[in-house]
Design a protein around this motif. Structure first.
Motif, mmCIF file in Angstrom:
data_model
loop_
_atom_site.group_PDB
_atom_site.id
_atom_site.type_symbol
_atom_site.label_atom_id
_atom_site.label_comp_id
_atom_site.label_asym_id
_atom_site.label_seq_id
_atom_site.Cartn_x
_atom_site.Cartn_y
_atom_site.Cartn_z
ATOM 1 N N MET A 23 0.960 -1.340 -0.159
ATOM 2 C CA MET A 23 -0.043 -0.118 0.099
ATOM 3 C C MET A 23 0.578 1.249 0.109
ATOM 4 S SD MET A 23 -3.273 -0.710 2.602
ATOM 5 C CE MET A 23 -2.800 -2.397 3.341
ATOM 6 N N ARG A 24 0.578 2.438 -0.739
ATOM 7 C CA ARG A 24 1.249 3.381 -1.112
ATOM 8 C C ARG A 24 2.846 3.229 -1.674
ATOM 9 N NH1 ARG A 24 -0.879 8.204 2.013
ATOM 10 N NH2 ARG A 24 -3.150 7.836 1.720
ATOM 11 N N ARG A 28 6.204 8.881 -1.085
ATOM 12 C CA ARG A 28 7.345 9.984 -0.929
ATOM 13 C C ARG A 28 8.576 9.543 -0.516
ATOM 14 N NH1 ARG A 28 2.999 13.151 2.462
ATOM 15 N NH2 ARG A 28 2.239 11.110 2.670
ATOM 16 N N ARG A 37 6.557 14.112 -8.663
ATOM 17 C CA ARG A 37 5.565 15.151 -8.047
ATOM 18 C C ARG A 37 6.023 16.756 -8.268
ATOM 19 N NH1 ARG A 37 4.212 17.490 -3.406
ATOM 20 N NH2 ARG A 37 2.425 16.917 -2.228
ATOM 21 N N PHE A 43 -0.040 17.396 -5.404
ATOM 22 C CA PHE A 43 -0.421 16.015 -5.387
ATOM 23 C C PHE A 43 -1.731 16.038 -6.270
ATOM 24 C CE2 PHE A 43 -3.370 13.138 -3.401
ATOM 25 C CZ PHE A 43 -2.767 11.889 -3.856
ATOM 26 N N ILE A 70 -0.620 -0.637 -8.275
ATOM 27 C CA ILE A 70 -1.746 -0.062 -7.905
ATOM 28 C C ILE A 70 -1.845 1.263 -8.546
ATOM 29 C CG2 ILE A 70 -1.270 0.734 -5.842
ATOM 30 C CD1 ILE A 70 -4.264 0.322 -4.748
ATOM 31 N N LEU A 71 -2.883 1.356 -9.157
ATOM 32 C CA LEU A 71 -3.194 2.918 -10.069
ATOM 33 C C LEU A 71 -2.783 3.887 -9.097
ATOM 34 C CD1 LEU A 71 -4.826 4.858 -12.065
ATOM 35 C CD2 LEU A 71 -6.827 4.299 -10.599
ATOM 36 N N ALA A 73 -3.633 7.228 -7.577
ATOM 37 C CA ALA A 73 -5.026 8.433 -7.459
ATOM 38 C C ALA A 73 -5.290 8.540 -6.124
ATOM 39 C CB ALA A 73 -6.139 7.846 -8.392
ATOM 40 N N ASP A 74 -6.445 8.988 -5.991
ATOM 41 C CA ASP A 74 -6.805 9.268 -4.402
ATOM 42 C C ASP A 74 -8.148 9.000 -4.016
ATOM 43 O OD1 ASP A 74 -5.329 10.135 -1.753
ATOM 44 O OD2 ASP A 74 -7.487 10.838 -1.600
ATOM 45 N N ILE A 75 -8.548 8.415 -2.933
ATOM 46 C CA ILE A 75 -9.970 8.082 -2.695
ATOM 47 C C ILE A 75 -11.057 9.389 -2.705
ATOM 48 C CG2 ILE A 75 -9.395 6.029 -1.302
ATOM 49 C CD1 ILE A 75 -10.498 7.642 1.228
ATOM 50 N N LEU A 76 -10.452 10.447 -2.597
ATOM 51 C CA LEU A 76 -11.107 11.955 -2.462
ATOM 52 C C LEU A 76 -11.216 12.564 -3.862
ATOM 53 C CD1 LEU A 76 -9.315 13.155 0.951
ATOM 54 C CD2 LEU A 76 -11.366 11.850 0.515
ATOM 55 N N PRO A 94 -5.836 16.426 3.459
ATOM 56 C CA PRO A 94 -6.749 16.881 2.729
ATOM 57 C C PRO A 94 -7.818 17.792 3.098
ATOM 58 C CG PRO A 94 -7.380 14.792 3.132
ATOM 59 C CD PRO A 94 -6.064 15.099 3.799
ATOM 60 N N PHE A 141 -8.884 1.067 -7.883
ATOM 61 C CA PHE A 141 -9.510 1.388 -6.358
ATOM 62 C C PHE A 141 -10.343 2.292 -6.275
ATOM 63 C CE2 PHE A 141 -7.379 5.021 -4.560
ATOM 64 C CZ PHE A 141 -6.154 5.345 -5.380
ATOM 65 N N TYR A 151 -14.677 11.972 5.305
ATOM 66 C CA TYR A 151 -14.236 13.243 4.762
ATOM 67 C C TYR A 151 -15.156 14.151 4.150
ATOM 68 C CZ TYR A 151 -9.654 10.688 5.255
ATOM 69 O OH TYR A 151 -8.600 9.941 5.942
#
Ligand SMILES: Cc1c2[nH]c(c1CCC(=O)O)Cc1[nH]c(c(CCC(=O)O)c1C)Cc1[nH]c(c(CCC(=O)O)c1C)Cc1[nH]c(c(C)c1CCC(=O)O)C2
Length: 342
Positions: A23-24, A28, A37, A43, A70-71, A73-76, A94, A141, A151
């Motif tokens: 994961m991740r 960074r 980046r 981001f 893993i693609l 992107a972000d869940i937000l 965020p 994901f 959030y």
């Protein structure tokens, strides 16, 4: 029969060496990530520039040869696609405009509109499905509805998800309408990722552990079950990984109740317990403590072996219990891989 190790494990096969990703893994702790980046500027721009998002997705594959990508992107991005403002404050995290009433839930954009915002993400998936090595599995994901809603309601990350619990307890009908809207958007988003080339999808419910009793059933289990059922109806054969983080005893039975092919385990769960109570339903993923990739040393190797051994009697994808942190040492990742792969 497919040869990709991740897909074999997800189909329930026990492999002599577990396939592995983190994961991740694009993040960074890698100097090449920090450079790309900086090129993107920030981001969110990185997420929305398909060439650069694909580049950072590929970096950990080139460096370490993980079995899955893993693609990036972000869940937000889903709340943003539903009409909320989203920005990231450096060093803090965020920030979003909030949704805290029935009227604000109703004012969210319709589900069909999300693709206007999210189409660059699908382009990233298309680039990756062309450029990844043949043996590497591409994972798409989304956030699970409860985690995404926490959030949207608070406008930021919260230690105890207090604002989301308050909305749920004050107006369960409007809260449920919000969960339903995010559920439908998530189905549309994951379907589009699969159509663009994602071979597996993962649902991140990072705050599942703060839901108790009936709330866990209604807002962690049921949305996951709906999403997985619909994805499998539209895209037969696409495996789904569910990550109800910190679900504790509720990890047992989660795969069975939702139809997930694999449950990802955080590192608060004892691997031996999970082998006995979760792995009997199918593949598990996890669950090394990410702190060990900061500290390294002999504990890293012995813990890697303990996790591998604990899950060695059934299907297992090696991973961390949560994301690798920015202060992790990239050399410790190589040491982890050597300990897994021998
Ligand atoms: C809760 C959550 C988020 N995003 C995500 C979750 C669920 C998993 C979890 O529990 O961590 C999921 C996520 N975020 C990111 C990915 C990309 C794929 C990968 O795992 O490599 C994935 C799968 C990139 C990212 N998402 C973020 C970064 C760091 C941004 C940067 O480069 O500054 C990355 C690589 C930013 C982000 N995104 C989010 C937060 C709270 C933050 C700030 C905290 C932090 O900085 O780690 C929301």
């Amino acid at each position: 029969m497919t040869q990709k190790t991740i897909l074999r494990a997800l189909a329930g096969e026990r492999l002599p060496t577990p396939p592995v990703w983190m994961m991740r893994q694009a993040g960074r702790y890698l100097p090449e990530y920090r450079a790309t980046r900086a090129q993107a500027g920030d981001f969110l721009s990185l997420c929305y520039y398909p060439d650069l998002a694909a580049e950072v997705t590929l970096q950990p594959i080139r460096r370490y040869g993980f079995d899955a990508a893993i693609l990036f992107a972000d869940i937000l991005l889903i709340p943003q696609a539903l009409g909320l403002d989203l920005w990231f404050v450096t060093g803090e995290g965020p920030r979003l405009s909030t949704v805290t009433s029935a009227a604000e839930v109703a004012a969210l954009k319709p589900v069909d509109a999300i693709h206007d915002t999210l189409s660059p993400i699908y382009e990233t998936v298309r680039i990756l499905s062309r450029e990844l090595p043949r043996e590497t599995t591409l994972i798409g994901f989304a956030g699970a509805p409860w985690t995404v809603a926490t959030y949207m309601i608070a406008g930021r990350g919260t230690p105890d998800q207090g604002p989301a619990h308050m909305f749920k307890d004050a107006d369960r009908a409007s809260f449920t309408a919000l969960i339903d809207r995010v559920t439908e958007a998530t189905i549309a988003y994951l379907s589009a990722q699969i159509e663009a080339g994602a071979e597996v999808v993962k649902l991140f419910d990072s705050w599942a552990g703060s839901l108790k009793g009936q709330d866990f059933d209604d807002f962690a289990l049921e949305p996951a079950r709906r999403i997985i059922t619909e994805i499998k109806a539209r895209h037969p054969g696409i495996p789904v990984i569910a990550f109800p983080r910190e679900a504790g005893p509720r990890y047992a039975g989660f795969a069975h109740a939702t139809g997930a092919d694999c449950v990802a385990l955080d590192n608060s769960v004892d691997a031996e317990w999970a082998a006995a109570h979760v792995q009997m339903d199918g593949c598990v993923q996890g669950n090394l403590d990410p702190k060990l990739l900061v500290s390294g040393g002999p504990d890293l190797e012995s813990e890697v072996r303990r996790v591998v051994n604990a899950f060695s009697n059934g299907p297992h994808i090696f991973n961390l219990g949560h994301g690798i942190t920015p202060d992790a040492d990239p050399q410790n990742v190589s040491r982890m891989l050597a300990a897994i792969r021998g």
